[in-house]
Design an enzyme around this catalytic site. Structure first.
Site, PDB file in Angstrom:
ATOM      1  N   GLU A 131     -14.538  13.088   3.266  1.00  0.00           N
ATOM      2  CA  GLU A 131     -13.805  11.812   3.188  1.00  0.00           C
ATOM      3  C   GLU A 131     -13.256  11.434   4.568  1.00  0.00           C
ATOM      4  O   GLU A 131     -13.156  10.249   4.903  1.00  0.00           O
ATOM      5  CB  GLU A 131     -12.674  11.889   2.155  1.00  0.00           C
ATOM      6  CG  GLU A 131     -13.146  12.130   0.714  1.00  0.00           C
ATOM      7  CD  GLU A 131     -13.879  10.946   0.072  1.00  0.00           C
ATOM      8  OE1 GLU A 131     -14.052   9.900   0.722  1.00  0.00           O
ATOM      9  OE2 GLU A 131     -14.293  11.100  -1.096  1.00  0.00           O
ATOM     10  N   ARG A 172     -11.296  -3.139   0.478  1.00  0.00           N
ATOM     11  CA  ARG A 172     -11.174  -1.805  -0.150  1.00  0.00           C
ATOM     12  C   ARG A 172     -12.531  -1.240  -0.567  1.00  0.00           C
ATOM     13  O   ARG A 172     -12.719  -0.037  -0.646  1.00  0.00           O
ATOM     14  CB  ARG A 172     -10.215  -1.871  -1.350  1.00  0.00           C
ATOM     15  CG  ARG A 172      -9.979  -0.503  -1.943  1.00  0.00           C
ATOM     16  CD  ARG A 172      -8.869  -0.435  -2.964  1.00  0.00           C
ATOM     17  NE  ARG A 172      -8.713   0.963  -3.349  1.00  0.00           N
ATOM     18  CZ  ARG A 172      -7.759   1.441  -4.104  1.00  0.00           C
ATOM     19  NH1 ARG A 172      -6.844   0.644  -4.579  1.00  0.00           N
ATOM     20  NH2 ARG A 172      -7.706   2.720  -4.393  1.00  0.00           N
TER      21      ARG A 172
HETATM   22  N1  GLY Z   1      -6.862   7.578  -6.227  1.00  0.00           N
HETATM   23  C1  GLY Z   1      -7.825   7.249  -5.271  1.00  0.00           C
HETATM   24  C2  GLY Z   1      -7.842   5.822  -4.916  1.00  0.00           C
HETATM   25  O1  GLY Z   1      -7.016   5.046  -5.368  1.00  0.00           O
HETATM   26  O2  GLY Z   1      -8.690   5.410  -4.138  1.00  0.00           O
END
Ligand code: GLY
Length: 341
Positions: A171, A227
């Site tokens: 990540e 996002r």
């Molecule tokens: N819990 C991980 C996210 O909100 O991306």
């Protein structure tokens, strides 16, 4: 110790860096119930002393509705009410399931996280998406709801197994690929061993990744635009994770390679940059290939949450540090997969 506060749409969330789990009671007025998994509990039993604690079995295989039901029954036994603060102490499975349970128990109670793995610290505990899997389908059910605070106690990392360090770096490399070429270069000059042995370097790396992800989420909490970039490597990654029982970071690593190859194929992403990404993943001991049954993987891909009609919003790279959302038709994706895999 230092505290940062971020304003999300409905809540202010505090990030408590360099704190200790022993400070938990000072941070909360009312009753606290902890949720953790068997692995964390076995290693750190003394940290849970004096708290009502629910312990679940460890692993993604338990991130499902039956575990939710068990937790809810224990909350009822513990007389948890609307004033109880639920705190998830663990990796991504614990934080996901805790956030989900807290969002539905009594129609919602307050919750917080103490992430104990690299992956949870830089990614899973951040952003408010909390959910559970349904069979092989990842995170099919869930909510977006922010915790009250995240408490970072890096002492938990002392017992983190090497494969979990590796898992978390997928990540971190993802963040570098989509948003931060400088971070990519920093990672090229370091190694897991170096971060493990240098607490200051590690703390700075964690905080950099926390702020990178949080800033994206604060600007687009409900994933209308930017996002989506955080899904880089995850479309394919999620499709193989439960099917082949690959740890999340490893699945994402393989997904990143596929996304980099597709970027090269249809987005003029330089081959040499793709090679640097593959080399960096290998440097952090992550897998870059997996033998898969293309038909099975493809049928899971078509159920991806990011699918809109006949298209999947795929995340591609323009260059290292700059990602883009590109709708790809299911048919084109199938062709690309056959070409690349
Ligand atoms: N819990 C991980 C996210 O909100 O991306």
């Amino acid at each position: 110790m230092h505290k940062e506060e971020y304003l999300f749409s409905k809540k202010k969330v505090s990030y408590l860096f360099d704190y200790s789990i022993n400070q938990l009671q000072q941070l909360v007025d009312g009753d606290i119930i902890l949720l953790t998994d068997q692995t964390v509990f076995n290693f750190h039993q003394q940290k849970f002393a004096g708290y009502k604690t629910i312990v679940i079995e460890a692993g993604e295989a338990f991130k499902h509705q039956q575990t939710v039901d068990k937790i809810i029954n224990q909350l009822i036994e513990f007389d948890a009410d609307r004033k109880t603060m639920l705190v998830g102490v663990g990796g991504g499975v614990v934080t996901d399931i805790m956030g989900y349970v807290a969002s539905v128990y009594l129609r919602g109670v307050e919750f917080a996280f103490v992430p104990t793995t690299i992956l949870a610290m830089v990614d899973a505990a951040i952003g408010g998406k909390n959910g559970i899997d349904v069979g092989v389908y990842k995170n099919m059910v869930g909510t977006i709801n922010q915790p009250k605070f995240l408490l970072y106690d890096n002492s938990f990392l002392q017992t983190l197994p090497t494969e979990q360090w590796i898992n978390g770096f997928a990540e971190i490399i993802k963040h570098a690929c989509i948003k931060d070429a400088k971070l990519f270069a920093e990672l090229q000059h370091n190694s897991i061993e170096k971060y493990k042995n240098d607490a200051v370097l590690l703390a700075a790396l964690i905080q950099k990744n926390v702020s990178l992800k949080t800033n994206i989420v604060v600007n687009d909490e409900f994933e209308q635009g930017e996002r989506k970039l955080l899904n880089f490597g995850h479309t394919f990654g999620h499709a193989i994770e439960n099917l082949y029982q690959v740890p999340h970071g490893n699945a994402v690593s393989i997904g990143i390679v596929l996304a980099a190859k597709i970027s090269e194929e249809i987005n003029n992403f330089y081959s040499v940059e793709k090679d640097s990404i593959v080399a960096l993943l290998k440097q952090y001991q992550l897998p870059t290939t997996l033998n898969v049954d293309k038909g099975n993987v493809f049928s899971i891909l078509t159920k991806d949450k990011k699918r809109v009609g006949d298209n999947i919003n795929f995340i591609l790279l323009n260059k290292i540090g700059e990602a883009v959302i590109q709708p790809i038709s299911i048919t084109q994706l199938e062709d690309l997969m056959h070409q690349i895999l």
